[in-house]
Scaffold this active site. Structure first.
Site, PDB file in Angstrom:
ATOM      1  N   GLU A 159      -4.687   4.269   6.412  1.00  0.00           N
ATOM      2  CA  GLU A 159      -4.375   3.908   5.037  1.00  0.00           C
ATOM      3  C   GLU A 159      -4.735   4.771   4.085  1.00  0.00           C
ATOM      4  OE1 GLU A 159      -3.845   3.058   1.382  1.00  0.00           O
ATOM      5  OE2 GLU A 159      -5.819   2.706   1.774  1.00  0.00           O
ATOM      6  N   SER A 204     -10.331  -0.616   3.368  1.00  0.00           N
ATOM      7  CA  SER A 204      -9.601  -0.536   4.558  1.00  0.00           C
ATOM      8  C   SER A 204      -9.156   0.849   5.050  1.00  0.00           C
ATOM      9  CB  SER A 204      -8.567  -1.611   4.517  1.00  0.00           C
ATOM     10  OG  SER A 204      -8.694  -2.820   3.844  1.00  0.00           O
ATOM     11  N   ARG A 232       0.832  -1.092  -0.022  1.00  0.00           N
ATOM     12  CA  ARG A 232       0.168   0.134   0.215  1.00  0.00           C
ATOM     13  C   ARG A 232       0.864   1.265  -0.074  1.00  0.00           C
ATOM     14  NH1 ARG A 232      -3.025  -3.525  -0.710  1.00  0.00           N
ATOM     15  NH2 ARG A 232      -5.358  -3.717  -0.009  1.00  0.00           N
TER      16      ARG A 232
HETATM   17  N1  EPU Z   1     -11.047 -10.588  10.512  1.00  0.00           N
HETATM   18  C1  EPU Z   1     -11.566 -10.441  11.568  1.00  0.00           C
HETATM   19  N2  EPU Z   1     -12.411  -9.474  11.915  1.00  0.00           N
HETATM   20  C2  EPU Z   1     -13.176  -8.880  10.972  1.00  0.00           C
HETATM   21  C3  EPU Z   1     -12.660  -8.902   9.647  1.00  0.00           C
HETATM   22  C4  EPU Z   1     -11.583  -9.957   9.224  1.00  0.00           C
HETATM   23  O1  EPU Z   1     -11.179 -10.951  12.637  1.00  0.00           O
HETATM   24  O2  EPU Z   1     -13.990  -7.999  11.249  1.00  0.00           O
HETATM   25  C5  EPU Z   1      -9.947 -11.519  10.068  1.00  0.00           C
HETATM   26  C6  EPU Z   1     -10.294 -12.545   9.105  1.00  0.00           C
HETATM   27  O3  EPU Z   1     -10.950 -13.633   9.681  1.00  0.00           O
HETATM   28  C7  EPU Z   1      -9.106 -12.893   8.186  1.00  0.00           C
HETATM   29  C8  EPU Z   1      -8.334 -11.593   8.553  1.00  0.00           C
HETATM   30  O4  EPU Z   1      -8.771 -10.978   9.548  1.00  0.00           O
HETATM   31  O5  EPU Z   1      -8.357 -14.044   8.857  1.00  0.00           O
HETATM   32  C9  EPU Z   1      -7.942 -10.761   7.239  1.00  0.00           C
HETATM   33  O6  EPU Z   1      -9.353 -10.574   6.704  1.00  0.00           O
HETATM   34  P1  EPU Z   1      -9.599 -10.206   5.092  1.00  0.00           P
HETATM   35  O7  EPU Z   1      -9.321 -11.646   4.181  1.00  0.00           O
HETATM   36  O8  EPU Z   1     -10.942  -9.579   5.168  1.00  0.00           O
HETATM   37  O9  EPU Z   1      -8.480  -9.201   4.631  1.00  0.00           O
HETATM   38  P2  EPU Z   1      -7.802  -7.926   5.316  1.00  0.00           P
HETATM   39  O10 EPU Z   1      -6.450  -8.299   5.715  1.00  0.00           O
HETATM   40  O11 EPU Z   1      -8.629  -7.297   6.330  1.00  0.00           O
HETATM   41  C10 EPU Z   1      -6.768  -7.034   3.028  1.00  0.00           C
HETATM   42  C11 EPU Z   1      -6.847  -5.776   2.444  1.00  0.00           C
HETATM   43  C12 EPU Z   1      -8.058  -5.555   1.702  1.00  0.00           C
HETATM   44  C13 EPU Z   1      -8.181  -6.708   0.518  1.00  0.00           C
HETATM   45  C14 EPU Z   1      -8.216  -7.958   1.421  1.00  0.00           C
HETATM   46  C15 EPU Z   1      -8.026  -9.290   0.517  1.00  0.00           C
HETATM   47  C16 EPU Z   1      -5.235  -4.299   3.620  1.00  0.00           C
HETATM   48  C17 EPU Z   1      -5.118  -2.938   4.345  1.00  0.00           C
HETATM   49  N3  EPU Z   1      -6.614  -4.647   3.228  1.00  0.00           N
HETATM   50  O12 EPU Z   1      -7.707  -6.859   4.040  1.00  0.00           O
HETATM   51  O13 EPU Z   1      -7.948  -4.329   0.888  1.00  0.00           O
HETATM   52  O14 EPU Z   1      -9.293  -6.722  -0.048  1.00  0.00           O
HETATM   53  O15 EPU Z   1      -6.882  -7.891   2.365  1.00  0.00           O
HETATM   54  O16 EPU Z   1      -6.723  -9.038  -0.090  1.00  0.00           O
HETATM   55  O17 EPU Z   1      -4.308  -4.581   3.244  1.00  0.00           O
HETATM   56  C18 EPU Z   1      -8.440  -2.015   0.777  1.00  0.00           C
HETATM   57  O18 EPU Z   1      -7.028  -1.800   0.931  1.00  0.00           O
HETATM   58  O19 EPU Z   1      -8.931  -0.935   0.828  1.00  0.00           O
HETATM   59  C19 EPU Z   1      -8.965  -3.321   0.715  1.00  0.00           C
HETATM   60  C20 EPU Z   1     -10.402  -3.558   1.131  1.00  0.00           C
END
Ligand code: EPU
Length: 338
Positions: free
Chosen positions: A331, A238, A167
């Site tokens: 972010e 995010s 990012r």
């Molecule tokens: N989780 C929780 N609680 C929640 C949501 C998620 O415990 O409310 C846990 C999930 O169970 C999972 C982990 O957190 O194990 C990661 O969640 P997720 O796969 O939804 O991905 P993220 O790390 O929260 C990142 C990116 C997203 C992207 C997704 C998929 C960043 C800041 N965000 O989110 O990007 O779509 O991975 O690759 O890196 C964005 O940048 O705006 C964005 C949406």
């Protein structure tokens, strides 16, 4: 030469995906390099700071924006002759990201499927090196063209010069506020190169053959389940970056089973959504702003102000710091704070 329409005191509320109330001191929409030059000339003549605007999907309008906001609406796609089953495609900055992903899949130009349904326009994609489901823009990036705001000159920067990170890019660091990105060139594949290592994607695909079309559809489905549609529930995806921690810091967390992903440099990316969730914020509202009920990393605006949203963000940062000793970094870019 037709003259550019420059408005004074223009509302930006419909132009930022958080729908925050804010205005630009001056605003214009440009559709060509010639119009960009006219906008820059106006800014120079009136000593105005220039703020580029794309799809407005990664901007937090904490207040009004001084100077000239330039909405980059350049359109167009061109492709070079394929070589070694790879094709270089150049997109103008104002093309909508998701429409371009779908266009590429239809053309048989593969590689962008995992990045389906990301809001925003092409020109902003390199700034934060957009990424999702195991793929980042930099994996496909060849070069970009940009206009230097100070000199009006066009420059071309290759992948190395953009200094991409998680990012992150040079446009958030040394070249912050220096360029208007006009075109982005990506190298895409004529044969599918499925990337299905991201756990949630692999699980959703099951044992089906991961064609580019199926990967694109599956990513759309996962995103629609977890992430609010900005048109219905205004948001910027995010709100915080996932923190990257050394092993020693991760070990302290592991007793809490924080989801984490090893990085090439030996550190670990930890799910900020999980940290926020553990602090009890998921689904919580503070007046007209809230934390999304299905994804704790997403803040939603239901008619509030930039100040209310930033107060909620600070409350989350304080709670995560107190419980886990981790500083969450915002972010999206903040505007109208000075
Ligand atoms: N989780 C929780 N609680 C929640 C949501 C998620 O415990 O409310 C846990 C999930 O169970 C999972 C982990 O957190 O194990 C990661 O969640 P997720 O796969 O939804 O991905 P993220 O790390 O929260 C990142 C990116 C997203 C992207 C997704 C998929 C960043 C800041 N965000 O989110 O990007 O779509 O991975 O690759 O890196 C964005 O940048 O705006 C964005 C949406």
């Amino acid at each position: 030469m037709s003259s550019l329409d420059i408005q004074a005191q223009a509302s930006l509320q419909d132009l930022n995906s958080l729908a925050l109330p804010a205005s630009a001191e001056y605003f214009c929409a440009v559709t060509s390099v010639e119009e960009i030059q006219q906008a820059l000339a106006f800014a120079k003549a009136n000593s105005l700071q220039v703020t580029p605007l794309g799809g407005g999907s990664n901007m937090v309008m904490a207040g009004d924006i001084k100077g000239l906001v330039v909405q980059l609406n350049l359109r167009g796609i061109s492709s070079a002759a394929a070589k070694n089953n790879q094709v270089e495609v150049t997109f103008a900055a104002g093309e909508n990201w998701h429409q371009m992903v779908q266009h590429c899949i239809q053309q048989g130009w593969y590689g962008l499927e995992n990045l389906s349904l990301i809001p925003g326009n092409m020109g902003a994609a390199p700034i934060q090196n957009i990424g999702a489901y195991g793929v980042e823009l930099c994996d496909l990036f060849v070069s970009l063209q940009a206009i230097d705001i100070g000199t009006g000159e066009t420059v071309e920067l290759d992948r190395e010069q953009c200094e991409f990170g998680y990012r992150d890019s040079i446009f958030k660091q040394a070249y912050r506020d220096r360029f208007l990105i006009t075109h982005v060139c990506l190298r895409l594949f004529q044969h599918p190169q499925p990337r299905i290592e991201y756990p949630a994607l692999a699980e959703a695909l099951g044992d089906r053959t991961p064609t580019p079309e199926l990967i694109g559809e599956t990513v759309c489905r996962i995103r629609q389940q977890k992430l609010p549609d900005p048109v219905q529930l205004p948001n910027v995806g995010s709100f915080f970056k996932n923190p990257i921690l050394p092993e020693s810091a991760l070990k302290r967390l592991q007793s809490d089973r924080a989801p984490h992903y090893p990085q090439a440099d030996g550190r670990y990316k930890v799910a900020a959504a999980w940290l926020i969730d553990q602090c009890g914020f998921r689904g919580l509202s503070r007046g007209a702003v809230s934390v999304h009920e299905h994804q704790a990393l997403v803040l939603v605006n239901n008619g509030g102000t930039g100040a209310e949203l930033m107060a909620l963000a600070a409350e989350i940062q304080n709670a995560v710091a107190a419980k886990f000793g981790i500083e969450l970094e915002i972010e999206p870019r903040l505007y109208g704070t000075e």
